[in-house]
Design a protein around this motif. Structure first.
Motif, mmCIF file in Angstrom:
data_model
loop_
_atom_site.group_PDB
_atom_site.id
_atom_site.type_symbol
_atom_site.label_atom_id
_atom_site.label_comp_id
_atom_site.label_asym_id
_atom_site.label_seq_id
_atom_site.Cartn_x
_atom_site.Cartn_y
_atom_site.Cartn_z
ATOM 1 N N GLU A 1 0.812 -1.221 0.000
ATOM 2 C CA GLU A 1 0.000 0.000 0.000
ATOM 3 C C GLU A 1 0.849 1.276 0.000
ATOM 4 N N ILE A 2 2.115 1.173 0.376
ATOM 5 C CA ILE A 2 2.998 2.341 0.368
ATOM 6 C C ILE A 2 3.317 2.716 -1.072
ATOM 7 N N GLN A 3 3.182 4.005 -1.395
ATOM 8 C CA GLN A 3 3.366 4.457 -2.777
ATOM 9 C C GLN A 3 4.789 4.898 -3.086
ATOM 10 N N GLY A 4 5.561 5.205 -2.060
ATOM 11 C CA GLY A 4 6.942 5.604 -2.272
ATOM 12 C C GLY A 4 7.861 4.410 -2.412
ATOM 13 N N LYS A 5 9.097 4.672 -2.830
ATOM 14 C CA LYS A 5 10.086 3.621 -3.040
ATOM 15 C C LYS A 5 11.242 3.766 -2.053
ATOM 16 N N SER A 6 11.925 2.668 -1.797
ATOM 17 C CA SER A 6 13.110 2.731 -0.952
ATOM 18 C C SER A 6 14.258 3.399 -1.711
ATOM 19 N N MET A 7 14.880 4.373 -1.062
ATOM 20 C CA MET A 7 16.020 5.063 -1.656
ATOM 21 C C MET A 7 17.354 4.387 -1.328
ATOM 22 N N VAL A 8 17.326 3.282 -0.625
ATOM 23 C CA VAL A 8 18.573 2.641 -0.203
ATOM 24 C C VAL A 8 19.528 2.400 -1.384
ATOM 25 N N PRO A 9 19.074 1.788 -2.489
ATOM 26 C CA PRO A 9 20.022 1.594 -3.600
ATOM 27 C C PRO A 9 20.530 2.914 -4.191
ATOM 28 N N VAL A 10 19.687 3.929 -4.216
ATOM 29 C CA VAL A 10 20.120 5.239 -4.705
ATOM 30 C C VAL A 10 21.200 5.804 -3.792
ATOM 31 N N LEU A 11 20.993 5.688 -2.490
ATOM 32 C CA LEU A 11 21.963 6.187 -1.520
ATOM 33 C C LEU A 11 23.296 5.444 -1.635
ATOM 34 N N GLN A 12 23.227 4.192 -2.005
ATOM 35 C CA GLN A 12 24.442 3.383 -2.126
ATOM 36 C C GLN A 12 25.096 3.522 -3.496
ATOM 37 N N GLY A 13 24.560 4.413 -4.326
ATOM 38 C CA GLY A 13 25.137 4.641 -5.648
ATOM 39 C C GLY A 13 24.779 3.582 -6.662
ATOM 40 N N LYS A 14 23.666 2.864 -6.425
ATOM 41 C CA LYS A 14 23.249 1.773 -7.303
ATOM 42 C C LYS A 14 21.801 1.983 -7.748
ATOM 43 N N ASP B 1 17.541 0.562 -12.655
ATOM 44 C CA ASP B 1 17.180 1.017 -14.000
ATOM 45 C C ASP B 1 15.738 1.500 -14.068
ATOM 46 N N ASN B 2 14.890 0.931 -13.205
ATOM 47 C CA ASN B 2 13.475 1.286 -13.243
ATOM 48 C C ASN B 2 13.119 2.399 -12.248
ATOM 49 N N TRP B 3 14.121 3.123 -11.748
ATOM 50 C CA TRP B 3 13.834 4.221 -10.834
ATOM 51 C C TRP B 3 13.034 5.296 -11.569
ATOM 52 N N ARG B 4 12.173 6.004 -10.847
ATOM 53 C CA ARG B 4 11.278 6.975 -11.480
ATOM 54 C C ARG B 4 12.041 8.000 -12.318
ATOM 55 N N LYS B 5 11.457 8.306 -13.453
ATOM 56 C CA LYS B 5 12.008 9.332 -14.354
ATOM 57 C C LYS B 5 11.144 10.583 -14.349
ATOM 58 N N THR B 6 9.939 10.461 -13.791
ATOM 59 C CA THR B 6 9.017 11.590 -13.727
ATOM 60 C C THR B 6 8.383 11.627 -12.348
ATOM 61 N N PHE B 7 7.750 12.764 -12.030
ATOM 62 C CA PHE B 7 7.171 12.923 -10.702
ATOM 63 C C PHE B 7 5.858 13.680 -10.787
#
Length: 535
Positions: free
Chosen positions: A411-424, A427-433
């Motif tokens: 039910e949570i609409q947001g995503k975990s930023m952990v891979p982003v924070l780790q520099g990884k 590929d399917n990370w959001r491109k629009t908001f």
């Protein structure tokens, strides 16, 4: 039971023991310190650069950025205080968590929130400072929060635990210093040292009122604050909404906010009153010397209002920064720094004279973007400025759950930023908001919604059936709506389809559909038809 079956059973139990031994235990999980401020504009923080870099006194927040990751594309789902807080707790847009505007912030505490889930899985949870969600906090082992917006001086606090509200009291002092003191006191004596903690330390500053503390009264004496190029924006090539707003500092900023007693100042004792009056005289005396009416549209007076606003705002921000330094120093001195994630975030952006505005709400960059800095020892590379990945306040809940090794509910609409924070970044990370603004209340800003990819931005105002389009590379200050320029038709059509897709993805009401997205837009103003750069 044959030997082969016994051997299989033995292997299974050995495998299960290995998995169990490798599973993250609560005691192995990092502490999380979420430092949150109100209205603290990203452009007023030195690490973000820009025109205020040399006058923004934020050395401790800047240091945090130099030791962690600073995001330039952290967008909020709705640039309002209450909705932002609800989005952080739930990981959902306002139409899903029930808080879409500030006039109805009675948050439903029975719904799922990340503090509840962390607490259930071994974390000790606490929140100190500004709450602004009307209802009694739930999911926290300890809370000590202000009533309503809170007061800058001598705040009234409501204290409790997982069982509910326990007592109330008024503490003497300046709000940011009180929050800093209470945060350090809880870290020192209030927490269960056998458990990891998740502490939300939430400042009232730099909210409307813009009241600095006594230690910052002299900080901007004899300092000239640089003006934005569009301080006197005339709103050419833009539509009805920006023309009908009432948030220009030279027309709509009240007398008491800058030279008197703002409504959120609080009740001062005699010593505080004497010091406050002396501080305020730095602004009231020059204004009186002008011999002008406060509502005069004289540009000299407008520039005076800008200087007064910015000096108060920046000094209030410096009070936050001082306490960020105090809290981090406590972590360092008590061997907590290496196992504590420290996040600094504001609830949304804020206009500091851009377009002549003070406040937020519009989907323009100063309002849409928010300060977001993460220091995670051993996981986040130091000194990284992330200007590529689009992250959001709806991602906080998922991120904290992921850090703690807890499964993220669907039910949570947001995503975990952990891979982003780790520099990884996946590929399917959001491109629009998707941005949504629901409220027609203060400052007469019409409800609107829009989509951005970080460069191209499309905004729709349903009441007027008007669209605005901006290419931020060509027009970073958003001074010209480029919606009617023929060469933009392809990208605008793409963004309209993306707007429909995102609104469907997040279960928004179907105001815009593929069938009606191209209906003729009203526009009673001058249209830019030539490409930017062509005279």
């Amino acid at each position: 039971m044959n030997k082969k079956y016994k051997y299989s059973i033995l292997l299974f139990f050995l495998w299960a023991q290995v998995v169990a031994s490798q599973a993250k235990k609560p005691s192995d999980s990092p502490n999380i310190l979420f430092v949150f401020s109100d209205d603290h504009a990203w452009q007023s923080i030195g690490a973000y650069g820009g025109r205020l870099k040399e006058v923004a006194y934020t050395p401790h927040i800047d240091k945090l950025a130099s030791e962690g990751m600073l995001f330039r594309k952290c967008f909020v789902a709705n640039a309002l205080c209450g909705p932002s807080r609800a989005a952080i707790l739930t990981g959902k847009y306002g139409h899903r968590n029930g808080v879409t505007w500030n006039r109805n912030t009675n948050f439903d505490g029975s719904q799922q929130t990340f503090p509840k889930m962390l607490r259930k899985n071994g974390y000790q949870t606490a929140i100190i400072g500004k709450w602004h969600l009307a209802s009694v906090p739930t999911g926290f082992d300890y809370f000590d929060v202000m009533k309503g917006q809170g007061r800058y001086y001598n705040p009234f606090l409501q204290r409790g635990n997982a069982e509910g509200l326990q007592d109330t009291r008024t503490l003497v002092g300046y709000n940011s210093d009180v929050v800093g003191d209470l945060t350090i006191e809880w870290l020192k004596n209030g927490r269960d040292k056998s458990k990891p903690f998740m502490l939300m330390s939430q400042f009232k500053a730099t909210h409307h009122g813009f009241c600095p503390g006594p230690e910052e009264y002299d900080l901007y004496d004899d300092v000239h604050i640089p003006e934005p190029d569009n301080l006197f924006d005339d709103f050419s090539y833009r539509g009805t909404a920006i023309r009908e707003q009432t948030l220009t500092l030279y027309k709509n900023l009240s007398h008491g906010i800058l030279v008197g007693d703002p409504g959120e100042l609080g009740k001062l004792n005699p010593k505080q009153r004497k010091a406050w009056n002396a501080y305020r005289s730095k602004f009231s005396k020059p204004f009186q010397a002008m011999n002008l009416n406060w509502n005069d549209q004289n540009r000299e007076l407008s520039r005076f209002k800008y200087q007064a606003l910015l000096k108060n705002f920046l000094a209030a921000g410096a009070g936050i920064d001082k306490n960020v330094g105090r809290i981090r120093a406590f972590l360092q001195e008590n061997d907590l720094a290496d196992n504590t994630i420290v996040i600094y975030m504001a609830d949304h952006g804020f206009f500091l004279g851009e377009h002549g505005f003070f406040d937020k709400r519009f989907m323009y960059e100063e309002s849409l973007r928010t300060a977001f800095i993460v220091h995670w020892p051993g996981q986040v590379e130091a000194g990284v400025v992330n200007d590529q990945d689009i992250v959001s306040n709806i991602d906080i809940a998922s991120t904290f759950l992921d850090i703690a090794g807890i499964e993220i509910p669907q039910e949570i609409q947001g995503k975990s930023m952990v891979p982003v924070l780790q520099g990884k970044t996946p590929d399917n990370w959001r491109k629009t908001f998707l941005y949504t603004y629901h409220e027609l209340a203060n400052h007469n800003v019409q409800p609107h919604f829009g989509v951005t990819d970080g460069r191209n931005k499309l905004i729709y105002y349903p009441k007027y059936n008007e669209w605005e389009f901006f290419d931020l590379k060509k027009d970073p200050q958003e001074m010209i709506s480029q919606y009617f320029i023929p060469e933009n038709k392809t990208v605008i059509t793409k963004l309209k389809k993306e707007l429909v897709r995102l609104r469907n993805q997040y279960y928004c009401p179907p105001i815009i559909t593929l069938r009606n997205m191209n209906k003729k837009a009203n526009w009673d103003y001058e249209k830019r038809l030539m490409p930017l750069g062509v005279k």
